[in-house]
Design an enzyme around this catalytic site. Structure first.
Site: not given
Ligand code: FES
Length: 286
Positions: A35, A106
């Site tokens: 990812c 994030c």
């Protein structure tokens, strides 16, 4: 080019709490190199196993992943595990003064690592979602096969961040960002969440009772405001509530701070947003 706040840049260039705790009580790992992001979070509890006394992280990711992880480790210190679980990805982003929407995943990764660490410590299964690919999907239906994301997880992120487009969901979670096959389902989930929100709004009493208003003010100060002040070494105390006037006294780094006027405005804005639009905050010497 992304527009980063000074605080994001500062935490990226000087990340706090990088490394490993060899005798950690809880370790949570999410992400995979496939990812492009991975985060390992270490948590150390005090001797009574009540509060988090230390947190460290190791990450493979971009500047926002480093800044989000750094922020998270600062935010969890001093909290109980239950309090830490209350931290949302939006609060991680707020701590940093905001993140570009394309980088919000994030902050979501930080929240997931925290959930994974605490679940492991408690011997329960981590909530099924996410970049982790390392635990079995059990909760909900798999929506995005490319990133292993379930409807339960996606609905949670959509609701808590008030997302309205599939593109935003991709920015926050990566879902839909590879083959795109899940985008129609993501749009359905957005519609579902918006429908649930409308229903909840319709059920909400139009007028708060005085008691409920006072409770909401206290809850908002405890859960939304004070943690942000602690992060900068400050604090506040609720002195009194008189109708819609809320009196607070600033403590620690906030006491006598030249910017306390701005802080009072921030508190007022939060209370107007989450409790009632007529609230006024007054700073007093308590
Ligand atoms: S299934 Fe979601 S991007 Fe491929």
């Amino acid at each position: 080019m992304w527009d980063y706040t000074d605080k994001v840049k500062e935490h990226f260039l000087n990340p706090r709490n990088v490394g490993e705790i060899t005798d950690a009580d809880a370790v949570g790992e999410v992400g995979s190199l496939a990812c492009g992001d991975a985060l390992k979070l270490f948590i150390k509890l005090d001797e009574n196993k009540e509060r988090i006394v230390d947190a460290k992280f190791q990450t493979f990711g971009c500047g926002s992943a480093i800044a989000s992880s750094s922020a998270l480790t600062e935010m969890v210190k001093g909290k109980t595990l239950d309090e830490a679980l209350e931290i949302t990805n939006q609060q991680i982003a707020d701590f940093l003064g905001g993140l570009p929407e394309e980088k919000m995943h994030c902050s979501v990764m930080g929240q997931e690592a925290l959930e994974a660490a605490i679940a492991k410590y408690r011997g329960v299964e981590a909530p099924a979602h996410g970049h982790g690919h390392d635990h079995v999907e059990t909760e909900g239906e798999l929506v995005c096969k490319c990133f292993g994301l379930t409807d339960v997880f996606l609905k949670k992120v959509i609701a808590s961040n008030k997302l309205h487009t599939a593109e935003q969901v991709t920015h926050f979670t990566k879902a839909g960002g590879a083959c795109g096959g899940c985008i129609p389902k993501i749009k359905e989930l957005i519609a579902e969440v918006m429908g649930e929100e409308k229903k909840a709004a319709a059920e909400k009493p139009s007028k708060l009772t005085n008691l409920r208003k006072m409770q909401l003010i206290q809850e908002t100060l405890e859960n939304e405001v004070r943690p942000q002040l602690w992060a900068d070494g400050g604090d506040l105390e609720l002195i009194d509530i008189d109708g819609s006037t809320v009196q607070v006294a600033f403590r620690k780094a906030c006491a006598g701070c030249a910017s306390s006027g701005y802080t009072a405005k921030f508190v007022e804005q939060k209370l107007r947003e989450l409790v009632s639009s007529d609230i006024t905050v007054q700073e007093v010497q308590g």
